[in-house]
Write an enzyme that holds these catalytic residues in place. Sequence first.
Site, mmCIF file in Angstrom:
data_model
loop_
_atom_site.group_PDB
_atom_site.id
_atom_site.type_symbol
_atom_site.label_atom_id
_atom_site.label_comp_id
_atom_site.label_asym_id
_atom_site.label_seq_id
_atom_site.Cartn_x
_atom_site.Cartn_y
_atom_site.Cartn_z
ATOM 1 N N CYS A 1 81.451 43.830 -47.077
ATOM 2 C CA CYS A 1 81.638 42.743 -48.048
ATOM 3 C C CYS A 1 81.067 43.105 -49.416
ATOM 4 C CB CYS A 1 80.995 41.437 -47.591
ATOM 5 S SG CYS A 1 81.675 40.786 -46.098
ATOM 6 N N ASN A 2 80.961 44.392 -49.711
ATOM 7 C CA ASN A 2 80.428 44.835 -51.001
ATOM 8 C C ASN A 2 81.448 45.802 -51.613
ATOM 9 O OD1 ASN A 2 79.006 46.159 -53.102
ATOM 10 N ND2 ASN A 2 77.048 45.847 -52.084
#
Length: 467
Positions: free
Chosen positions: A396-397
């Site tokens: 999620c980065n």
Amino acid sequence: MSTATPSPVFERAYPTYESTRALDSLRAREYPLLDDTGCTYLDYTAASLYSRSQLDRHFALLRGHLFGNPHSMNPSSSQATTYIARARQRVLEFFNADPGEWAVVFTTNASQALKLVGESYPFAPGGRFLLTFDNHNSVNGIREFARARGATATYVPVVLPEMRLDEDELMRELDRVPPSGHHLFAYPAQSNFSGVQHPLEWIDTAHARGWDVLLDAAAFAPTNRLDLSRSGPDFVAQSFYKIFGYPTGVGCLLARKQALAKLHRPWFSGGTITVASVQGDKYYLAEDESAFEDGTLDFLTLPAVEIGIDHVESIGMDVIHERVRCLTGWLLDNLLALTQTNGRPLVRLYGPRTTDRRGGVVTFNVYDAAGQPIDHRFVEERAAAANISLRTGCFCNPGGGEVALGLTGTELSSCFKQPAHETHLTVDDFRMCIDGKSTGAVRVSLGLVSNLADVTRFLAFARGFIA
Ligand SMILES: Cc1ncc(COP(=O)(O)O)c(C=O)c1O
């Protein structure tokens, strides 16, 4: 029992590991599932683990008390209110936050805390939202609120190989403060991608130039002491399961009371008002943290936050920190020394190679003897077969992932601009689009009850890719 006898080389390199020995007996006593299942747990940045005594204390509390909805005013409701107040107090103490200055807004997780800031911050034309490439999507998403209200959103890149920020560029951006509007700077205290710990000194630097600061502490606080009496951002987001495993579904927004007063909620709901009227068409928001707590808090779960904090404090954050530092150092030393039989490095690390200004998140890709990356999904499959829990992908980065994997803005835009991808893009479409480049990496993260045996087992697993 899953302890490994430290080698003399390890003991010489990490002599302070010995001082964290209490964690071995704690692990055996309180976390028996690790040995019972034989799982090598290396995904602490996704979720920490919980102890048996946390569950015992929580269930004993629930068995021994009659808790009612805290919005009522009866004895069972007062019981719940008391325990919620205790949890708030304990959170403030844990972060050394002065109750006169700080408020704790309970949320379901860090993402909801971040969203509360995004949707309520007074973004307007002339205002700026500044953020680092290295951010979780729940921070990235705030840009949509900023832009929708006419503010600009600007990213400052991170730079390989360490994946630290380009500080000159950051300072240039922080210096660009439009005369009107409100300006918010957001960054993670620790990267959930590279493990980099970005300087907390940026908070004062940004404040001095007129910025408000949102600190994402989700990956930092589980293994580092965050002392809000020393580093004072305006907003801090946190998920408690990342610190002590249980309960899930509870996080918080820690906010300076002054900063909280700056936020304007886009709606009102049950629990957030003092008075709301249908015929008078008016509402009055509560003047404390409850203005941000929609509906009924999870009043049966919240007492477990106090229990979790007690648990971590009984171990000591400094002990946890030191153990994770030693094990991370040992993991890095050994992983980076591994080579294919032809001498090519086995892994490419994305992040700092030493424990200097970094935490226990180690992200890399594995390479074959021809120097080609081995698909992270294959590594994950093999890890699962070996009963190793790790994480792969971009966590999620996406900003961290794009820099690490060499994906440029131009190629990403040309992918997203294809007519077929205007509104719909699967991960497989994306993979095709970027033409065979890696779309992810492998992440090993250490935490609360990691031990040397975990690292030793992982290194043995990694050696299995040597051809
Ligand atoms: C740095 C960081 N920020 C925010 C989050 C979001 O946490 P949650 O999914 O609990 O909302 C995570 C989760 O991994 C994280 O690592």
